[in-house]
Scaffold this motif. Structure first.
Motif, short mmCIF file in Angstrom:
data_model
loop_
_atom_site.label_atom_id
_atom_site.label_comp_id
_atom_site.label_asym_id
_atom_site.label_seq_id
_atom_site.Cartn_x
_atom_site.Cartn_y
_atom_site.Cartn_z
N LEU A 60 35.50 44.71 40.06
CA LEU A 60 36.60 45.68 40.17
C LEU A 60 37.83 45.19 39.42
CD1 LEU A 60 36.38 46.62 43.96
CD2 LEU A 60 35.38 47.81 42.01
N LEU A 61 38.08 43.91 39.57
CA LEU A 61 39.29 43.36 38.98
C LEU A 61 38.90 42.17 38.12
CD1 LEU A 61 42.41 43.47 38.96
CD2 LEU A 61 42.39 41.90 40.88
N ASP A 62 39.33 42.19 36.88
CA ASP A 62 38.92 41.17 35.93
C ASP A 62 40.16 40.75 35.15
OD1 ASP A 62 37.94 39.66 33.91
OD2 ASP A 62 36.57 41.17 33.11
N SER B 176 43.31 33.22 35.82
CA SER B 176 42.25 34.23 35.84
C SER B 176 41.93 34.56 37.29
CB SER B 176 41.01 33.71 35.11
OG SER B 176 40.55 32.54 35.75
N PHE B 177 41.36 35.75 37.47
CA PHE B 177 41.16 36.24 38.83
C PHE B 177 40.12 37.35 38.79
CE2 PHE B 177 43.19 38.55 42.63
CZ PHE B 177 42.51 37.75 43.53
N HIS B 178 39.05 37.20 39.57
CA HIS B 178 37.99 38.21 39.52
C HIS B 178 37.62 38.65 40.93
CE1 HIS B 178 37.64 35.65 35.95
NE2 HIS B 178 37.42 36.81 35.36
N VAL B 179 37.58 39.95 41.13
CA VAL B 179 37.24 40.46 42.45
C VAL B 179 36.13 41.49 42.29
CG1 VAL B 179 38.10 41.63 44.50
CG2 VAL B 179 39.62 40.14 43.20
N ARG B 180 35.13 41.36 43.16
CA ARG B 180 34.00 42.30 43.11
C ARG B 180 34.01 43.22 44.31
NH1 ARG B 180 30.37 41.12 39.28
NH2 ARG B 180 30.95 39.28 38.10
N GLU C 262 44.60 39.52 29.50
CA GLU C 262 43.44 40.42 29.39
C GLU C 262 43.10 40.90 30.78
OE1 GLU C 262 40.43 38.06 27.47
OE2 GLU C 262 42.00 37.27 26.16
N VAL C 263 43.35 42.17 31.01
CA VAL C 263 43.17 42.70 32.35
C VAL C 263 42.31 43.95 32.30
CG1 VAL C 263 44.34 43.62 34.38
CG2 VAL C 263 45.45 41.83 33.03
N ARG C 264 41.27 43.97 33.09
CA ARG C 264 40.47 45.18 33.26
C ARG C 264 40.42 45.51 34.73
NH1 ARG C 264 36.58 46.95 29.64
NH2 ARG C 264 36.94 46.13 27.55
#
Lengths: 376, 521
Positions: B19-21, B39-43, B76-78
Motif C-alpha cells: 500500500l505504501l512504498d 524508506s518505509f513499506h506497508v502492506r 520516491e513515494v508510491r
C-alpha cells in the motif's frame, strides 16, 4: 557548518541591532508601532482643515483635557495594572459609582470634613478590591465573571445608598478638588493623572514588581514555576485598580457637583478601549504611555467630530468603536506580518548569501523559495 | 523494489498488496536533518509498528504523511501503486487514508455520537435537524469495526482511556470508503495507557488489519510490538535502520537497534572514570533529601542527591515519572513525605522551593516555561529580577551583563537579548529557561524532560551544561523519557514503575538498554 551558521546568525543579528540610517527610527516610526500618533496627526490635520476656527482654539483643546481626558485616563491607568497581571477588572465602573455616592452622602448628609470623606471612600475602594482579590486570587473564580458580579452588586449599592437620585448640595469648595486651576486653565485633575501615571509607569517599567506583574500576565504557570507569587500580585493589582477607580469617582463627583449612581458605565468602556488600544502601541503589551495616549486620541477624535458634525447622541459610541477596532486591527495585522518576516528571516539564515535586510522592510517574498532550492 | 522478499517472509508465499512504498525520503529543517533518505513499506492486512526514539524522525514521517510538513524533493513515494508526493497522501486518497493523531481530537464533553458527527458529517433531515437515532447507529457501527461496543450516548469524558483511543480511531476511519486496502495511521495511540489498555487498543488495530487495512502504529512499547504487530520499521537519526517481520525480533535486539549501540549508554558525558558500583558523590552530605514522598501515583519515593551528582528518573507514561518534578519543587501538593534542601524541609508551594535555591525546568516549555511574547532578557531574569534597593529599581546595567554572560555561556543562537523568545528554536528556548536558573547557582536543579522539542545540536550543548552545573556543586535531578539521555548524562538512574522505585541503575548497569528493559518491567 554549525559555526558558519552561528556566524551568519550573529552577523544578521548585530546588523539588526546597529541599523543603518533610518533603520532604528524606521522601527520606532512603524505605522503598527505608533498608529495612534499617526491617527492623531491625521485627525488634527483633518479637523484643522474642516473647522479651523473651532478646532485650533485654546478653549477646545483645554476642554478635551479637562472634560473628556483626565478622569477616563486616571481610570484607565488604574485598570492597566490588573490587565498587566492577566486579570480583568470589570467592577471599576461600579466602584466609581459607589465612590461617587459615598463621597456625596458622607460630605452632604453626614457633614464630614473633606479629608475624612476621601479617606473613607478610598478605604471602601480598597475593600472592594480586597473582595475582588479574594474571589479571583484566593477562591479562583475567573476574573471576568467575579468582577462582573461585584460590578452589579456595587451598582445596586450605589442606587440604594443614594436612593436613586442625584445627591447634590456640596459646598462650593468641593468643586476645586478636581476642578481647581493649576495655571493655564488646566485643572487639578490633570495633575492627579500625571502623578498616578508616573507612579504606575515607574513601577511597571523600572521595578521588579512591574516585571513580576508582566510575567504573571504573560504566563501565570511559567511565572509561578519561576517562583513568583502570582496570586499575590493578582490580588494587589485588583486592590490597586479599585482604589484608583474610587479616586476617579471622587474627582468626577467634584467636577459634576453631584453624587451619581449611574456615572460608571461609559467610563468602563472607555478605560478598556484605551488600555487595549494602548497595548498595540510602543511595547506590544499594556503600557502607560499607550494607554494615556489612547485616551487622548479618542477624546480628541470625539471632540473634533462633534465640533465638525454638530452634536449627535450616537457619535461618541460610533467613533469609539470604530477607532478601537481600526487601531487594534492595524496592530494585529502588523504583528502577524512581523511574525512571518521573522520566520522567513530565520529560514533564510543558514544558507543565505548575506544577512537579511535589517529594519522594517519585509524580506522579499521569493527569498524563502530560493533558499529552499539552494538547500535541496 | 529490493524488499519484496520481506513480505514473502512475513506472510508466507503470497505477498500482499504493497500500500505504501517510500524510499529516499528526506526532510531538512533549518539547522537539522529530521529524515535522511528513510524508506518505509506497508502492506495490506498487517499491523506495522513504526519505532524510534525521540528525534529519530518518526513524528516527522507521520507529519509528512498527514500533510503537515512537505518532504524535500527527491523522494520516491508510491501510495496504492500511484506515484504521489508523500505530503499529499491524504489529499490524493481521502477515502483510503485515515489518520489518528496522538491527542485524539475528541471533545470530552460531548457524546460518542456527537464526536463521530463532528469528525465527518451529522446525519440530518431536510431542514438540517440531526437525526439522532441514525447518527447513533452510524457511530455504533463505526465502533463495531474495531470490535468496540460502546453506548453512542456515552460522554467521551466518562469513557476509560483505551475506549477513548478506540473511539478516536473509529472516528478517524469513518471517512474511509472501505477498510480493506486502506492505510490507517495511529500516532502513539498507546502513549498514555496502562498495559491492559494497550492490549485492548492493539486488538482493535488487529481487527482493522484483519479486514484488510494496512495499519501503521507509532509506538515505543516493545513488548506490545512483538506481541501484536506483524512487521516493524525502526528509524534512527532519520534513517531506516531495520525493516522486517517482528517474528525475527526479540526485545534486546530491538533495544539496541533503537539506541544504535551495542554498549548503549556507556556514559561518555558523565564522569568517564565513573566507578562501577559506587554512585558518584556518595559520602558527601546530600543537598537534596526526599523522604517517603507521595503524590497521585508516586508513592514512598525516597532518595538523596549529593552535590555534583546527576540523578536520573526514568519510567513509562503513568509510572509517576511525570509527577516527580512537580512534587519535588512543590508545584503540586505533596500528599505525604518531605523534601529537604541542604537539610531544611521545604514548605508547600513553588515559591518556597524557589527561595531555597531549587531551579526547575518544567516539562511543557510553551505552557509552563516560556513568557512567549517577552524578550530573551526578560525570560532570563524573571526568576529574580536584577535590582537595587530591594526591588525598588531595576538595575539594567548589571542585568545586561548577567544576560550577556549567560547568552555566551549557553551559546544562544542568535545571541540577541532583546529578541522575542518565541522566535527562537526549541533548543535555544530551552537554553533560555536553563539560564534562568543557572545564573542563580541553584543548590538543586530539577529538569523535567528538558529535551522535548530540542534539536540534536542543542541537545549536546544542553547535556554539557547539565554536567557543568553538577560540577559546580549543584545536585541535579534529570527526569526523562529518553533512555539514551539518561544513560549519557546521569550518574545514577531511578526507574519508576507504578509509582515506586523498581530499580536503581548505576555504574556498569547504567545503559540505555537496561533502562528500556527495566522501565517496561
Amino acid at each position: 557548518m554549525t559555526t558558519q551558521h552561528q556566524q551568519a546568525a550573529g552577523d544578521a543579528q548585530s546588523s539588526r541591532r546597529r541599523p543603518l540610517g533610518l533603520g532604528r527610527w524606521g522601527e520606532t516610526l512603524r505605522v503598527g508601532n505608533i498608529s495612534l500618533v499617526y491617527m492623531y496627526v491625521l485627525g488634527f490635520i483633518l479637523f484643522t482643515a474642516w473647522v479651523p476656527h473651532l478646532w485650533l482654539d485654546g478653549v477646545t483643546q483645554r476642554s478635551i483635557l479637562n472634560i473628556s481626558f483626565a478622569v477616563p485616563a486616571i481610570l484607565a491607568v488604574g485598570l492597566l495594572v490588573p490587565l498587566l497581571a492577566g486579570v480583568f477588572d470589570l467592577s471599576i465602573g461600579g466602584t466609581m459609582e459607589s465612590a461617587s455616592v459615598m463621597i456625596a452622602t458622607l460630605l452632604i448628609y453626614d457633614h464630614m470634613p473633606l479629608w475624612l470623606g476621601i479617606v473613607i471612600t478610598l478605604a471602601i475602594g480598597a475593600f472592594i478590591g480586597i473582595v475582588n482579590g479574594v474571589l479571583v486570587a484566593v477562591i479562583g473564580i475567573d476574573s471576568f465573571i467575579a468582577t462582573l458580579g461585584t460590578s452589579s452588586v456595587l451598582s445596586a449599592f450605589a442606587v440604594w445608598r443614594s436612593g436613586g437620585i442625584q445627591v447634590t448640595g456640596f459646598k462650593p469648595s468641593f468643586a476645586s478638588f478636581g476642578g481647581g486651576n493649576i495655571g493655564g486653565g488646566i485643572q487639578l485633575q490633570v495633575l492627579y493623572l500625571v502623578i498616578i501615571a508616573v507612579v504606575v509607569w515607574y513601577v511597571v517599567e523600572h521595578t521588579s514588581v512591574g516585571r513580576y506583574l508582566q510575567a504573571t500576565g504573560e504566563n501565570q504557570d511559567a511565572a509561578r514555576l519561576s517562583g513568583i507569587r502570582t496570586k499575590r500580585y493578582i490580588f494587589v493589582s485588583l486592590v490597586f485598580s479599585a482604589v484608583v477607580a474610587a479616586f476617579a469617582g471622587i474627582v468626577e463627583t467634584s467636577l459634576i457637583g453631584a453624587g451619581e449612581s449611574n456615572l460608571g458605565s461609559p467610563y468602563l468602556l472607555s478605560a478598556f478601549a484605551a488600555c487595549f488600544l494602548g497595548a498595540t502601541q510602543f511595547k506590544q503589551r499594556f503600557n502607560v504611555a499607550g494607554t494615556v495616549g489612547g485616551v487622548w486620541v479618542l477624546a480628541s477624535g470625539v471632540e473634533g467630530v462633534t465640533l465638525a458634525l454638530k452634536s449627535y447622541a450616537w457619535l461618541n459610541s460610533l467613533f469609539f468603536g470604530v477607532a478601537l477596532i481600526v487601531a487594534v486591527g492595524i496592530g494585529r495585522a502588523v504583528e502577524i506580518n512581523n511574525g512571518r518576516v521573522a520566520i522567513r528571516r530565520r529560514a533564510a539564515l543558514p544558507v543565505a548569501g548575506g544577512p537579511p535586510q535589517p529594519g522594517t522592510a519585509p524580506a522579499p517574498r521569493h527569498a524563502a523559495g530560493t533558499t529552499a532550492k539552494g538547500a535541496g | 523494489m529490493a524488499e519484496p522478499t520481506l513480505a514473502e517472509r512475513t506472510n508466507g508465499t503470497r505477498p500482499r498488496e504493497l500500500l505504501l512504498d517510500i524510499a529516499s525520503l528526506s526532510k531538512t529543517f533549518p539547522g537539522q536533518v529530521a529524515l535522511d533518505g528513510a524508506s518505509f513499506h506497508v502492506r495490506a492486512g498487517e499491523v506495522h509498528a513504526l519505532l524510534g526514539l525521540n528525534g529519530s524522525g518518526k513524528s516527522t514521517l507521520i507529519k509528512i504523511l498527514s500533510g503537515y510538513h512537505r518532504e524535500d524533493p527527491g523522494a520516491e513515494v508510491r501510495i496504492f501503486g500511484t506515484p504521489v508526493a508523500a505530503h499529499g497522501a491524504k489529499a490524493a486518497f481521502p477515502g483510503r487514508v485515515a489518520m489518528l493523531h496522538q491527542d485524539l481530537g475528541l471533545i470530552a464533553n460531548m457524546s460518542v455520537a456527537e464526536n463521530m458527527g463532528l469528525g465527518a458529517r451529522f446525519v440530518t433531515d431536510a431542514v438540517g435537524r440531526i437525526r439522532w437515532r441514525e447518527q447513533r447507529a452510524v457511530a455504533a457501527q463505526a465502533c463495531g469495526r474495531l470490535g468496540l461496543a460502546v453506548d453512542p450516548r456515552a460522554k467521551v469524558a466518562d469513557l476509560d482511556a483505551s475506549t477513548r483511543v478506540l473511539v478516536g480511531m473509529a472516528r478517524a476511519i469513518q471517512s474511509l470508503d472501505q477498510v480493506s486496502g486502506s492505510l490507517v495511521f495511529a500516532d502513539e495511540p498507546t502513549a498514555a495507557l496502562g498495559r491492559a489498555d494497550v492490549e485492548r487498543v492493539f486488538r482493535g488495530l488487529r481487527e482493522l488489519a484483519g479486514a484488510g487495512a494496512g495499519v501503521v502504529v507509532v509506538t515505543h512499547r516493545l513488548e506490545e510490538v512483538l506481541a501484536f504487530c506483524d512487521s516493524l520499521t525502526v528509524l534512527r537519526d532519520g534513517r531506516t535502520i531495520a525493516e522486517g517481520p517482528t517474528a525475527d525480533m526479540d526485545k534486546p535486539t530491538l533495544a539496541s537497534l533503537l539506541t544504535g549501540r551495542a554498549d548503549a549508554g556507556s556514559g561518555h558525558l558523565a564522569d568517564p572514570e565513573r566507578p562501577a558500583g559506587a554512585p558518584q558523590g556518595a559520602g558527601r552530605a546530600p543537598v537534596l533529601q526526599v523522604r517517603s514522598l507521595r503524590g497521585h501515583v508516586v508513592d514512598h519515593l525516597t532518595f538523596d542527591v549529593a552535590p555534583g551528582e546527576v540523578v536520573g528518573v526514568a519510567g513509562v507514561v503513568g509510572s509517576g515519572r511525570e509527577e516527580v518534578g512537580a512534587l519535588l519543587v512543590g508545584a503540586v501538593r505533596r500528599c505525604r513525605g518531605e523534601v529537604s534542601v541542604r537539610g531544611k524541609v521545604l514548605g508547600p508551594g513553588r515559591q518556597h522551593s524557589a527561595r531555597a535555591g531549587v531551579g526547575y525546568v518544567p516539562p511543557d516549555r510553551k505552557r509552563q516555561g516560556l513568557l512567549a511574547r517577552m524578550s530573551v532578557a526578560q525570560n532570563v531574569t524573571v526568576s529574580a529580577e536584577v535590582s537595587r534597593f530591594g526591588g525598588a529599581m531595576l538595575d539594567r546595567g548589571r542585568a545586561d551583563r548577567v544576560i550577556d554572560e549567560w547568552i555566551r555561556r549557553v551559546s544562544l543562537d542568535p545571541p540577541d537579548p532583546r529578541r522575542r523568545v518565541s522566535l527562537l528554536s526549541g533548543g535555544n528556548q530551552q537554553k533560555v529557561v536553563l539560564s534562568r536558573w543557572l545564573r542563580l547557582d541553584p543548590a538543586v536543579f530539577v529538569l523535567d524532560d528538558p529535551m522535548q522539542g530540542v534539536d540534536f545540536s542543542a541537545k549536546a550543548a544542553i547535556y554539557t551544561i547539565i554536567r557543568e552545573t553538577a560540577a559546580r556543586g549543584s545536585g541535579v535531578v534529570l527526569i526523562s523519557s529518553d533512555s539514551i539521555e539518561l544513560a549519557d548524562v546521569a550518574d545514577r538512574v531511578l526507574v519508576l514503575r507504578e509509582g515506586r522505585v523498581a530499580a536503581e541503575l548505576h555504574g556498569r548497569d547504567l545503559t540505555s538498554e537496561r533502562i528500556i528493559m527495566e522501565v517496561e518491567g
